[in-house]
Design a protein around this motif. Sequence first.
Motif: not given
Lengths: 320, 310
Positions: A69-79, B150-161
């Motif tokens: 929520s603090l970011e302005e731009t970037g890949n939004i859903y990325q962990a 995040a969920v897909n990132a974790v799952l793919s890192a674990l090779g699950l999905y």
Amino acid sequence: MAEPATLPAPGGAAEASATPDMLAHARLAADLKARRARRARLGNLGAYALLIVIAMITLYPFYWTLITSLEETGNIYQAKLLPSSVSLKNYVEVFTGTTLPFWRLILNSVAICLLGVTLSVTLAALAAYPLSKMQFPGRNLIFYAILTLMVLPNESGLIVNYVTTTKLGLLKEINPVLDTLRQYFAIVMPGLASIVGLFLLRQAYLSVPQELIEAARIDGAGELTIWRRVLLPLAMPTIAAFAILEFVAYWNSFLWARIILPPGSQTLPLSAGLLELSGMFSTNSRAVMAGAVITIIPILVVFLLGQKYFMKGLEGAVKG
Amino acid sequence: MTSTPRRLSRREELRLGTAGARRTARNTLIAYAFLLPFLIMLLAFHTWPVIFGTYLAFTEYNIINPPKWVGLENFRELFADEQFWSGLRNSLTYILVVPVIQVISILVALLVNRPLKGIGFFRTAYYVPVVTSFAVVGLIWTWMYQQDGAVNAVLSALGLYKGGSLLNNPSTALYAVMFVTLWKGIGYYMVLYLAGLQSISPELEEAAVIDGASRAQVFWNITLPGLRPTILVCSLMSTISAIKVFEEIYVMTQGGPAGSTYTALFYTFSRAFGDFRYGLAAAGGIVIAVISILFGILNFKLTKGGKADG
């Protein structure tokens, strides 16, 4: 681990004249103790590792929402672990960028919570008095009837309560100020009689000594005075716990409000408004995230301040 | 107050009697005055829905026109509706979450019951999802479940999905929502189990340890039986709320994709507030209530009535 007090202290008299045999024993004991301490340390380390992993699973989604929520731009859903940029733009956006002003949602939620918490605590605190400290015909009948009500299935609750609220005319539109008040009432009403609250408070009153109440009666105090001056102060911890529970419930409620209020209504509470917002803001999810953060903060503050009471209140609810 | 009681004259007795009666009458009146506001709200919003809802189930009703008695017609329609059955199937699948949530919460409760430094922080951290609104939780997890989230990132890192959002996939969506229920519920049940653990006398466990019992033995023979009443309460509560799951689904999937998260309660909700068929919806409500009661009884049997001594 404390030794039971009744056991004689091991080797009390023998301490003074230690034989080599005893020294060997003592060494062995010390060795065992050290090994146990090492195992305990290792166990604690393992426990901490687990505790941290679970905490990350429960907290990361919140943390992620905050930094995104603090970011302005970037890949939004990325962990991610850190925000790529920090700005309050999305927070400004959430207050200014919609047809439904965000400050109004906050005001609505505050009003709904004030009304709901005050009324539900008062109702339960009043009703618990005769059920715990007065003798009158029908007391047990009423008490067990309420108990039974708790287990009655209430699947049509939403439907019938909607009908009731409509029939009471609470959703009619006549005059803007009165309409607002009536709608707040409509949102609050179905939850006002809290059976859990009644039980918690009855439990708290039961622990107040009857002599105190008799003494007040002899002094000529009316029942309302006794309730206000004797019982309420003594039940304060439980009242605080119950008030926090109710605050959390009212602050978080959205379904009922969404059902009874027309879309885009000015009296939507925050949680319900947030969903409305996420529909409107399909292009700016970050603003919705900012809204989510704002929605959580008051709950966290109240929860952290009252956590001690809150947990106690919950535990009291199970122990009965 | 201990002076010898004097025999009262007949007149005195009468006077005192009526005064006493008047006093009890007044007392009763006061007692009911205290109870009245609560009882009115309780009757109006808890009892009346049960009574009127049961009646509505046998009627055709759309709020505008008065209810029209149709007998069992709603139930017949309900049981002929493939959508209701698939909703029911999904609701029953949802019960899978119950044993998982119990096992994890008990383990977490054991973990946070240890006298470790900073344990208060962890207890609080686990409780934060509990106090957060389903509206917020649902939104956050919708974001977590995005294709590049995040969920897909974790799952793919674990090779699950590897693939799109779990919420958009009909074969995973229900389980993805169930995970959110689990995530939000653990803290709640943890607190209840913590209370249960603290009601087990520590002397019992200590005595077993002194007698040479291993940790596992203490757990299976003392701790777990001691928790039985709590297990009954918790599994009962979580089973009933699993059958009636609604808010997560309402926020995250709206019953989709392809009806894969469409539950029984979602069915009644759409019939009532989507189609204005309140009678049919009420009938669905009754079926759900009956199923919850049956599962409640089953739960009671499985946990042997929650008696600590088994």
